[in-house]
Scaffold this active site. Structure first.
Site, short mmCIF file in Angstrom:
data_model
loop_
_atom_site.label_atom_id
_atom_site.label_comp_id
_atom_site.label_asym_id
_atom_site.label_seq_id
_atom_site.Cartn_x
_atom_site.Cartn_y
_atom_site.Cartn_z
N SER A 253 22.50 -30.08 11.24
CA SER A 253 23.06 -28.94 11.98
C SER A 253 23.14 -27.74 11.05
O SER A 253 22.87 -27.85 9.85
CB SER A 253 24.45 -29.29 12.49
OG SER A 253 25.36 -29.28 11.41
N LYS A 254 23.53 -26.62 11.63
CA LYS A 254 23.61 -25.36 10.86
C LYS A 254 24.47 -25.51 9.61
O LYS A 254 24.28 -24.79 8.64
CB LYS A 254 24.21 -24.27 11.75
CG LYS A 254 23.21 -23.76 12.77
CD LYS A 254 23.75 -22.52 13.46
CE LYS A 254 22.97 -22.27 14.73
NZ LYS A 254 23.81 -21.93 15.87
N ARG A 255 25.41 -26.42 9.67
CA ARG A 255 26.27 -26.68 8.51
C ARG A 255 25.43 -27.05 7.28
O ARG A 255 25.82 -26.79 6.15
CB ARG A 255 27.16 -27.86 8.89
CG ARG A 255 28.47 -27.98 8.22
CD ARG A 255 29.39 -28.88 9.03
NE ARG A 255 28.77 -30.11 9.52
CZ ARG A 255 28.54 -31.20 8.79
NH1 ARG A 255 28.85 -31.21 7.52
NH2 ARG A 255 27.98 -32.27 9.34
#
Ligand code: GLU
Length: 482
Positions: A253-255
């Site tokens: 994910s963007k994390r």
């Protein structure tokens, strides 16, 4: 005979194309191309609130940029279209109506609040939530009164299964306990088909032979198989691709960093490098080779070599693959790809000598990870890009630094031009004159010529700038550091 292999990529146009979905698209595309089959693009846009025309366009652009084209889909009419689910709603209603008529589905009047409440109660008791069948056996009278009270009805599919088993092309034999599957909605109260229902009707009518998709859909497969059976359709084969995860093993994910294909493109990754890297997420070639063109991937791909375990997205490896592809570019291609990045940096190369530009791009291309950095490094050769970093400025305030620069002015007075041949001699004499060597000699030169502490090979910088510009920069650097 016409090849009967038909696969599809079915994105929901609700946002940018995620690399995980791009990998699914690629594996379907490789499979179809390798087998001479048909690759279909279908847009699953029944979630009207979250779907948008812009997202659809962006996804199509990203697919084209990656080098994926489809045989049937938007812009490629085929006999089994339309290829947007929002244009197929009537078809789903017709099949749902048939199931209702045959008693395989029933009207459910439970409200979202009631369902939510039941779900909460199950969770609180530690039981996996499952529809309790409240509306399964309503009497005609009960139905009438719900309807008269203005309660909207959805259609639910009756699940009567003990176990659901299938042979997955990647995971092998997969088995689900049918008892855990509650009666599920096939048509929502607004008349729109649910994902599981629409996907089965579409895959069946589009005569899909292999459904290749992410493992996140594995739990949907038993529901879909039950629908195939009841609708009297022959199910396709399934291949569930391993999840793509970050180093912490959580779904990417963007994390973790960049995840959208469009963002990788903006960062200056080459399409072919991204394709190459994504292909290695869950697949490997038998000879452990790692650098591939799209054509080569098509030739080598097989579902049999798709791994069952999750694939960790490794940004460093992607950079390495991108660097490798960048090194293999022809001068012409490098310029073509770098062009928009140069423009973005405000570098106008229209009136620049072609062979000079080619050498400059080749020089800086050796030490960068992507096209954005390439443009960034190239700026140092243009007037507008020559800006002193504070570190470089500090260095040039020192007496040794200024001694090197002044010495260079004298040395350059002795030559017509700086060439790869006389460069070493210039530096050799300068070292003697300034009484400095190594970093003590090179860093002030680099700082003055490029304004930065790191960058392309110094010899190349000298030759590419030429005597006149070099002198101008040295003088300007001395003046700035006064
Ligand atoms: N629309 C689904 C998704 O974007 C694809 C479902 C499928 O491949 O069956 O995840």
């Amino acid at each position: 005979m016409e090849n009967s292999i038909r696969v599809r990529f079915a994105p929901s146009p609700t946002g940018l194309l995620h690399v995980g979905n791009a990998r699914t698209a690629l594996f379907n595309f490789f499979f179809a191309c390798k087998k001479g089959g048909t690759f279909i693009l279908r847009l699953e846009d029944t979630d009207m609130e979250r779907s948008s025309a812009e997202a659809e366009e962006a996804i199509l652009n990203d697919l084209k940029w990656l080098g994926i084209d489809w045989d049937e889909g938007p812009g490629q009419p085929g006999e089994r279209g339309p290829y947007r689910q929002s244009e197929r709603l009537e078809t789903y209603r017709r099949y749902a109506g048939e199931l209702l008529k045959k008693g395989e589905a029933y009207r459910c009047y439970c409200t979202p609040e009631e369902l939510e409440e039941k779900k909460k109660r199950s969770l609180a008791r530690g039981i996996p939530p499952k529809y309790d069948g409240r509306c399964r056996n309503l009497s005609a009278e009960e139905e009438r009164s719900f309807s008269a009270a203005g309660r909207p009805a959805s259609l639910r599919f009756k699940v009567e299964a003990r176990t659901v088993e299938f042979q997955d092309l990647v995971k092998g034999k997969v088995s689900f306990d049918g008892q855990g599957i509650g009666d599920f909605i096939i048509l929502r109260s607004d008349g729109v088909a649910s994902y599981n229902f629409a996907v089965v009707v579409d895959d069946a009518l589009m005569e899909i032979t292999q459904v290749i998709r992410g493992e996140d859909h594995l739990a949907n497969t038993p529901r879909q198989l039950l629908l195939y059976k009841t609708l009297g359709f022959l199910p396709p084969q399934f291949a569930h691709l391993p999840l793509i995860v970050g180093p912490d093993r959580a779904p990417l994910s963007k994390r973790h960093g960049t995840t959208a294909v469009a963002h990788f493109r903006e960062e200056g990754y080459l399409a072919e490098a991204l394709v190459n890297y994504l292909a290695l997420l869950g697949w490997s070639s038998e000879d452990a080779e790692e650098i591939f063109s799209l054509e080569k991937l098509i030739g080598k791909f097989s579902l049999g070599r798709v791994s069952r375990s999750s694939a960790i997205f490794n940004y460093e490896k992607l950079k390495w693959i991108n660097r490798t592809h960048m090194k293999g570019l022809s001068g012409e291609k490098r310029l073509e790809l770098a062009w928009p990045f140069l423009k973005k940096k405000g570098i106008n190369v229209n009136n620049v000598d072609g062979s000079w530009l080619n050498t400059a791009l080749e020089t800086v291309g050796k030490e960068v990870d992507n096209l954005n950095q390439l443009a960034d490094h190239l700026t140092v050769f243009f007037e507008d890009g020559w800006k002193m970093d504070p570190e470089a400025q500090d260095l040039l305030q020192k007496e040794e630094g200024r001694r090197v620069l002044k010495g260079l002015i004298d040395e350059l007075g002795k030559v017509e031009e700086i060439t790869p041949e006389n460069y070493k001699l210039i530096i050799f004499s300068l070292a003697k004159r300034a009484g400095l060597s190594g970093r003590g000699l090179y860093m002030p030169l680099r700082a003055a010529l490029t304004g930065k502490m790191r960058g392309p090979e110094l010899e190349k910088v000298f030759v590419l700038l030429g005597k006149e510009k070099t002198l101008k920069r040295i003088e300007a650097a001395l003046a700035q550091a006064e």
